[in-house]
Design an enzyme around this catalytic site. Structure first.
Site, short mmCIF file in Angstrom:
data_model
loop_
_atom_site.label_atom_id
_atom_site.label_comp_id
_atom_site.label_asym_id
_atom_site.label_seq_id
_atom_site.Cartn_x
_atom_site.Cartn_y
_atom_site.Cartn_z
N SER A 63 0.89 -1.16 0.06
CA SER A 63 0.05 -0.12 0.04
C SER A 63 0.96 1.27 -0.01
O SER A 63 1.84 1.25 0.73
CB SER A 63 -0.78 0.02 1.14
OG SER A 63 -1.71 1.05 1.17
N GLY A 64 0.62 2.36 -0.80
CA GLY A 64 1.44 3.29 -1.08
C GLY A 64 2.44 3.34 -2.07
O GLY A 64 3.37 4.08 -2.05
N THR A 111 -2.16 1.93 -7.93
CA THR A 111 -3.29 2.34 -8.55
C THR A 111 -2.76 3.53 -9.72
O THR A 111 -3.51 3.57 -10.39
CB THR A 111 -4.12 3.15 -7.68
OG1 THR A 111 -4.58 1.93 -6.58
CG2 THR A 111 -5.46 3.77 -7.85
N ASN A 148 -0.54 5.28 3.21
CA ASN A 148 -1.12 5.99 1.89
C ASN A 148 -2.27 6.73 1.78
O ASN A 148 -3.43 6.04 2.66
CB ASN A 148 -1.20 4.85 0.89
CG ASN A 148 -1.66 5.31 -0.43
OD1 ASN A 148 -1.54 6.48 -0.78
ND2 ASN A 148 -1.86 4.52 -1.57
N SER A 162 -5.07 4.76 -0.35
CA SER A 162 -4.80 3.01 -0.50
C SER A 162 -6.10 2.32 -0.97
O SER A 162 -7.14 2.39 -0.66
CB SER A 162 -4.30 2.78 0.71
OG SER A 162 -4.24 1.21 0.72
N SER A 163 -5.68 1.57 -2.03
CA SER A 163 -6.73 0.66 -2.73
C SER A 163 -7.05 -0.53 -1.76
O SER A 163 -6.18 -1.26 -1.11
CB SER A 163 -6.21 0.07 -4.08
OG SER A 163 -6.15 0.89 -4.72
N GLY A 200 0.51 -6.26 -2.49
CA GLY A 200 1.69 -7.08 -2.39
C GLY A 200 1.61 -7.94 -1.23
O GLY A 200 0.84 -7.80 -0.53
N GLU A 202 2.28 -8.77 2.57
CA GLU A 202 1.98 -7.71 3.49
C GLU A 202 2.35 -8.64 4.86
O GLU A 202 1.96 -9.67 5.16
CB GLU A 202 0.59 -7.31 3.73
CG GLU A 202 -0.07 -6.30 2.67
CD GLU A 202 -1.38 -5.60 3.08
OE1 GLU A 202 -1.76 -4.82 2.62
OE2 GLU A 202 -2.05 -6.24 3.85
#
Length: 1053
Positions: A139-140, A144, A189, A192-193, A422, A424
Site C-alpha cells: 500500500s502506497g 493504482t 497511503n 490506498s486501494s 503485494g 503484507e
C-alpha cells in the site's frame, strides 16, 4: 576533403557486450538503453540483469538508490518493470512522452510504464494473443497510479470513434467511483486501494478500445467497522457527509459531521489535508452519470451507505430480564426506512439468532457481545455486497453490446490489468492478510513458472541450449493452504461445519493436529524454545517464499459467515439483488469466505495463464510519503517480499543479456575496421567479425539465429568503455565530413545564385513582354467594341475579326449533332448571310449522310409512316398512339389458308389483317380477312373469296376522326361486279388504311369525317354510320336504321 585515417585498436579481454543504437526518425532521437552505461557509476544500470554482483541484495538496493536520487524511478529486470514511488509529480507523463514511447521497441529507450504499455499493446496487435499486466506492491507503492497511467496511455494513443470515445470515458471514469467505494486513507497511503482489481480492456481489430470488464477481490470489509489510529474508513462516507446537499442528508437522516458516527471516529482522522472530500464528491457524482447509473440506483446506493453509518450508531443494552435489546430507536427507524425492511424483523435479526437442529428452527437471544458482532457483521456484509453490485453495474456499462461483432471469432483482443496487494506483514496479521499473502504465493508461483517458460522458449527459438534453472518452488506452500482435506482452508471449512459452537482455539488445535509436521507451519505449541517466544499462543506462523508471517486466529471463524435473513427481504433494489431470498430459505450452508476466495483466486490464475503476462513491481521508498527520501530498510523489506532477487537470479541463470544482430552491429560497428562504416553482408557474419575483433572468448557469448546472447555484464561494460574511448575519433571524423559538406554546399549555393539571377532576369523580361502584348490586345478589343456598329475601319478591325473567328470556332466545336438538332449559334451581323448558307449546307450534308446509312426495311417503314402522317396527323384521335408502333408486313401469319393462296395464283398477298365486316342490311358483324395484293383487295371468309375490290374500282376510303377502327371502302354502285360499299372494323385501322392507300395509289382519296359517314347499300339506297364520343367502344343499330358507333375520344379538339 580526404577521408581521415584511423588506427583501429583491438581491445583484449573484452567479453561479449550488447550493442544498442541511436535511432533518428521523424525528427526525434531515441536513446538506447545502453547509451547511459557510461554513466552507470552515477545513475546505476537501467536493467538489474547488468549488475555484476547480481546475487547481492545490497548491490540491488544501491542501484535503486542511485536511480531514485537521479529521479529515475523505473528500472528493468529483463522484461519486468520495477517502479519506485517518487511522492511528487514528475514531468514524464505528458502526451509528448506518450508519443516518444509509441511504437518503439522495448529496449530502445529508457525504462517507463509507457514502454510496458506500448510493448503489451503491440504484442496484442501483432501476435493476436491476449495480454495482461500484473501490478503488485505494498500500500502506497503506486499501484493504482500505475494502472491509471496505463489506461491513460491507451486512451490517448489508441484510435477512437464516437462510440469508442464513450467507452474510453467510462473506462476512465470508473476509477474515481471505485476509488471512492474501495479506497481509504491508511498510515502508508492517503488513497490506498483496499481491494484487488482485475480489469480487462477489450480492443477491436483496429486496436481501438471497445469495452471492458472488472473483477474485484478481497475488499477489506473490516475497515467498515474498525480503523487503526490515524486511518479512515472508505472515502465515500466522508465524501457524502462533506459534499452531499443538505436536503439529501436530511432525507438520509445524516448530519454534516463525521465525528457523530461510530464507524468514522475510531481512527481519529476525519479530515486529511491532501484530500478534498467535497470536490471528490462532485467528481464521483459526475462519473456515475457518465457510466450510466440511473437516479433511482444512485438513491438506493446512497441509502445503503447511510444505513451503514446508522448501523454503527445502533447501540445495545440489557433489559429487565437480562436480554439484549436495542437502545437507539431513531437509528432503528432510519435503518428500516433506508434498507426497506420490516422494523420488528430487523430488531429480531440484530438481537436473536436462528438455529436449526434436526429439522426444527429455534430462536435464541444474543448476548451483548454477540449482538455487537452481529451488527458489525451485517454492516460489513451489506457494504461488501453493495460494492460487488457496483462493480457488476460498471461492467454492464463497459460491456461491448454488438452481437454480430461478438459472434465473429478472433474479432477482438484483450489486455488485462491486475492491481492487487503485494505481500503484507504487520504486527498483527488477520484473516485478510492471510488471504493477501496466499494470493501472492499463487502469483509468485505463476510468475516464476511463466518467466522460466518464456526464457526457455526464447532459447529454443534462437537455437541456444537450455540449461535447467534451480529455483525455490513454492508449490509446497500453496498446497499447505489449498490442498483438499489436509490444507488450511479445508480445515477451516470443517471447523465451521462442526456441530456445536466452534471456537478459534479449537480451530488452532485442529491445525496443529493436521499440519503439525509440515516444514512451513509453526505454532507456539510446536515451536522450539527460541521460536516460541516470537509466536503467540493464539497465533500460527507460515513460512512463505518471502519470509515468515505470524497470523492470529482471533475472529477467524466469525469472518466466515453472516446473518443475511433480514437483508434478503429488503425492498431496496440493490440489496434485493445482493442478498437472494434463497440464502434464507435454503438448508445448505453457504461457502466460507476462505473457500470463496480460493475459488475466485483459482479463476484469476486461470485467466492469467491464458494470457501473455507483463509485470510491474511497485516499491515505496519511505513510510513518511516524502519525496527524495530513500529508506533502505523499508526498501529491502519490499524487495524481499516482492521476490525481486529470486526473479533476478532466474533471469541471470543463463545469459545475462541478449540483443538482435542489427542493434548490436549498429552501435558497435565503429570498433572494427571490417564493419565500419557499413557492413554489406549477412548480419550474423558481421556480428561474428565484430566480436572476433573485440576478442570475445567462446564461453562469454553465443550466436543465435537472430540475436547475440551475452553471459557477463562486465563484457558489455568493457565494450561500452571501448566505444566511449572511440567516440572522440568518431566525432573528429564526423566534424571533418560535416565541414567539407558545409563548404561544398556553400559553393553550390553561390554558383546556383549566379545562375538563378540570370534565369530570373530572363524570366522577368519575358513576363514584361507578355504583359505589354496583353495590354495592347485589351486596348484594341475595347476600342473595337466601341466602334462595333460602324463600317469596317482600323479602330474596329481587330474586334470584328475576333467576332468572326469566335463564331466560326464555336460552330466548329459545337455543330448540330443530327438532322433533328435545330440549334445554331447566333452569328455577328457581318456573317448573317454566310451563316444561312452554312446552316443549309450543314443540314443537307447531315441528311445525305443519314439517308446513306438507312436500311431498306427501315426506309420502307419511314415512307409508310410519312404517308400515315400526311393522312392522319391532326385528323384522327388514335394517330398519336400509332406513331411509335412499327407497321408490320402482315398481321395474319399462319392464319392464312393455303387454299386461298392457291386460288389467288400468281397474285401474291402483300398484306393481310383480320377485320370485322358489317352487313349492309341489319349490320350483322361477320369475321373476315382482308388481303391486299399488288392490284386488288379481297375479303376472305374461311377458305372462300367473298368479295374482290380492284384498286382501279376503289373510289375512296372513309374513316372517322375518333378512336374507333371503322373504315368504309367506297366502290361504284353501277358496277355489277361489286356489291356496293364495304363497312369494316379493324384494330389496326391506321396501318391498314396507310397500306391500302399506298398500294391503290389513293392517298388523296382518304376522307376523315367527324360526325357520320354515308355509304351505298344498293342502287339508290344509302346507309349512315353515326359516330359519337363515349366512355368505351360500342356498336349498335339506331332507330332510323343508322349504325351507331361510340368511341372514347382521347384527344378532344
Amino acid at each position: 576533403p580526404q577521408k581521415a585515417v584511423h588506427n583501429w585498436p583491438a581491445p583484449s579481454g573484452l567479453g561479449e557486450g550488447f550493442a544498442g543504437r541511436a535511432f533518428l526518425g521523424e525528427g526525434r532521437v531515441h536513446r538506447v538503453m545502453e547509451s547511459t552505461l557510461t554513466a552507470r557509476d552515477r545513475v546505476g544500470v537501467q536493467d538489474f540483469v547488468l549488475l555484476e554482483n547480481y546475487t547481492s541484495e545490497a548491490a540491488f538496493i544501491e542501484n535503486l538508490r542511485r536511480r531514485f536520487g537521479e529521479k529515475l524511478i523505473y528500472t528493468y529486470i529483463g522484461s519486468v518493470l520495477v517502479s519506485v514511488n517518487p511522492y511528487k509529480d514528475l514531468e514524464i507523463y505528458s502526451k509528448a512522452h506518450m508519443e516518444r514511447y509509441r511504437g518503439v521497441s522495448f529496449y530502445e529507450i529508457s525504462p517507463h510504464i509507457y514502454a510496458v504499455s506500448d510493448n503489451t499493446y503491440r504484442a496484442m496487435r501483432t501476435e493476436r494473443r491476449d495480454q495482461c499486466i500484473l501490478i503488485s506492491g505494498e500500500s502506497g507503492a503506486g499501484k493504482t497510479e500505475a494502472s491509471k497511467k496505463i489506461l491513460q496511455y491507451y486512451a490517448t494513443t489508441c484510435p477512437v470513434t464516437d462510440h469508442m470515445s464513450t467507452i474510453r470515458d467510462r473506462l476512465l471514469q470508473s476509477n474515481p467511483v471505485l476509488e471512492a467505494f474501495g479506497n481509504a486513507k491508511t498510515l502508508r497511503n492517503d488513497n490506498s486501494s483496499r481491494f484487488g482489481k482485475y480489469m480487462d480492456v477489450q480492443f477491436d481489430f483496429r486496436g481501438a478500445p471497445i469495452g471492458g470488464h472488472i473483477l474485484n477481490y478481497l475488499l477489506e470489509k473490516s475497515r467498515v467497522v474498525h480503523q487503526n489510529h490515524g486511518e479512515r474508513n472508505f472515502h465515500i462516507f466522508y465524501q457524502l457527509l462533506e459534499g452531499g446537499e443538505q436536503d439529501q442528508l436530511s432525507k438520509l437522516g445524516l448530519e454534516r459531521n463525521a465525528q457523530k458516527y461510530h464507524y468514522l471516529v475510531k481512527g481519529c482522522c476525519p479530515r486529511v489535508s491532501s484530500i478534498n472530500d467535497k470536490n471528490d464528491w462532485k467528481t464521483v457524482r459526475k462519473a456515475l452519470i457518465v457510466i450510466g447509473f440511473h437516479e433511482e440506483e444512485v438513491e438506493d446506493l446512497l441509502n445503503i451507505i447511510a444505513s451503514v453509518l446508522h448501523l454503527g450508531n445502533t447501540q445495545f443494552g440489557e433489559g429487565e430480564d437480562g436480554e439484549t435489546q436495542i437502545t437507539t430507536e431513531p437509528q432503528l427507524t432510519y435503518l428500516s426506512k433506508l434498507l426497506g425492511v420490516d422494523g420488528p424483523a430487523l430488531r429480531e435479526a440484530l438481537t436473536h439468532k436462528k438455529l436449526t437442529a434436526k429439522g426444527e428452527e429455534m430462536i435464541s437471544p444474543l448476548s451483548f457481545e454477540q449482538a455487537v458482532a452481529a451488527r458489525d457483521a451485517l454492516a460489513k456484509a451489506v457494504y461488501g455486497r453493495a460494492f460487488t453490485w457496483l462493480v457488476a453495474k460498471i461492467n454492464q456499462s463497459l460491456a461491448f453490446k454488438d452481437e454480430v461483432y461478438n459472434s465473429s471469432k478472433g474479432s477482438s483482443s484483450v489486455i488485462g490489468l491486475l492491481d492487487i496487494y503485494g505481500f503484507e506483514v504487520f504486527q498483527h496479521n488477520s484473516f485478510e492478510q492471510f488471504c493477501i499473502n496466499y494470493c501472492n504465493e499463487k502469483l509468485q508461483q505463476l510468475f516464476i513458472k511463466l518467466t522460466l517458460k518464456s526464457e526457455q522458449e526464447e532459447y529454443e527459438a534462437e537455437g541456444i541450449t537450455w540449461e535447467p534453472v534451480k529455483y525455490f518452488d513454492n508449490k509446497i506452500i500453496c498446497d499447505l493452504v489449498e490442498e483438499k482435506h489436509k490444507g488450511f482452508i479445508s480445515i477451516l471449512d470443517e471447523e465451521c461445519l462442526r456441530p456445536g459452537e466452534p471456537s478459534d482455539i479449537s480451530f488452532l488445535e485442529k491445525l496443529e493436529e493436521t499440519l503439525g509436521g509440515h516444514a512451513h507451519f509453526v505454532t507456539h505449541k510446536l515451536a522450539n524454545g527460541k521460536t516460541r517466544k516470537a509466536v503467540g499462543r493464539e497465533e500460527f506462523r507460515l513460512i512463505h517464499y518471502a519470509g515468515e508471517v505470524n497470523y492470529t486466529v482471533n475472529g477467524e471463524l466469525a469472518n466466515q459467515s453472516v446473518n443475511s435473513r433480514t437483508a434478503g427481504s429488503s425492498d431496496n433494489q440493490i440489496l434485493s439483488q445482493c442478498f437472494h431470498r434463497e440464502e434464507v430459505t435454503t438448508q445448505k450452508r453457504p461457502e466460507t469466505a476462505a473457500t470463496q476466495f480460493k475459488n475466485s483466486l483459482a479463476k484469476l490464475i486461470e485467466i492469467l495463464m491464458s494470457k501473455e503476462p507483463s509485470y510491474v513491481r511497485c516499491i515505496k521508498p519511505n513510510d513518511a510519503k516524502q519525496s527524495g527520501r530513500f529508506d533502505e530498510a523499508l526498501v529491502r523489506h519490499q524487495v524481499k517480499y516482492l521476490g525481486l532477487m529470486e526473479n533476478l537470479r532466474v533471469r541471470r541463470a543463463g545469459f545475462a543479456y541478449r540483443r538482435r544482430y542489427e542493434a548490436f552491429l549498429q552501435r558497435y560497428k565503429s570498433l572494427c575496421p571490417g564493419t565500419w562504416p557499413n557492413w554489406q553482408g549477412r548480419l550474423a557474419d558481421g556480428v561474428a567479425a565484430l566480436v572476433q575483433h573485440l576478442g570475445y572468448k567462446p564461453e562469454e557469448y553465443k550466436l543465435g539465429k537472430t540475436k547475440i546472447f551475452i553471459r557477463f555484464p562486465k563484457t558489455l561494460f568493457t565494450t561500452e568503455d571501448a566505444l566511449e574511448a572511440r567516440r572522440p575519433a568518431l566525432a573528429l571524423t564526423l566534424q571533418t565530413s560535416w565541414r567539407g559538406y558545409r563548404e561544398r554546399a556553400k559553393y553550390h549555393r553561390i554558383r546556383n545564385a549566379v545562375i538563378q539571377s540570370a534565369w530570373r532576369g530572363m524570366k522577368s523580361r519575358r513576363k514584361a513582354r507578355r504583359r505589354r502584348h496583353a495590354a495592347e490586345i485589351i486596348r484594341k478589343f475595347i476600342k473595337g467594341f466601341i466602334y462595333r456598329h460602324y463600317e469596317r475601319c482600323p479602330e474596329n478591325e481587330y474586334f470584328l475579326d475576333h467576332q468572326r473567328f469566335s463564331f466560326l470556332m464555336t460552330l466548329v466545336r459545337n455543330p448540330p449533332k443530327s438532322v433533328l438538332d435545330k440549334s445554331w449559334p447566333v452569328p455577328p451581323p457581318s456573317l448573317t448571310e454566310a451563316s444561312e448558307h452554312l446552316c443549309r449546307l450543314c443540314m443537307q450534308n447531315m441528311m445525305r449522310a443519314y439517308c446513306r446509312r438507312i436500311q431498306p426495311e427501315w426506309k420502307k417503314q419511314m415512307e409508310q409512316k410519312v404517308v400515315a402522317s400526311q393522312i392522319f396527323q391532326d385528323q384522327k384521335d388514335s394517330y398519336p398512339q400509332s406513331v411509335p408502333k412499327l407497321f408490320v408486313a402482315s398481321r395474319l401469319g399462319r392464319e392464312l389458308n393455303l387454299k386461298v393462296i392457291q386460288t389467288l395464283g400468281n397474285d401474291k398477298v402483300k398484306y393481310g389483317v383480320a377485320v370485322t365486316k358489317y352487313d349492309r342490311r341489319g349490320y350483322k358483324a361477320r369475321p373476315r380477312q382482308l388481303l391486299l395484293t399488288s392490284s386488288f383487295a379481297v375479303l376472305v371468309a374461311e377458305a372462300k373469296l367473298k368479295q374482290r375490290i380492284d384498286y382501279s374500282a376503289l373510289r375512296s376510303i372513309s374513316v372517322s376522326s375518333l378512336t374507333d377502327g371503322f373504315m368504309v371502302l367506297h366502290v361504284p354502285s353501277e358496277d355489277n361486279k361489286q356489291k356496293s360499299d364495304v363497312v369494316l372494323q379493324c384494330d389496326h385501322v391506321i396501318e391498314v388504311v396507310t397500306k391500302l392507300a399506298t398500294m391503290a395509289d389513293k392517298k388523296n382519296k382518304v376522307n376523315i369525317s367527324q360526325d357520320s359517314i354515308k355509304f351505298a347499300v344498293a342502287r339508290g339506297k344509302e346507309g349512315v354510320i353515326d359516330f359519337t364520343s363515349g366512355p368505351e367502344l360500342k356498336v349498335t343499330k339506331g332507330k332510323k336504321g343508322h349504325l351507331l358507333v361510340t368511341a372514347p375520344q382521347l384527344n378532344p379538339r
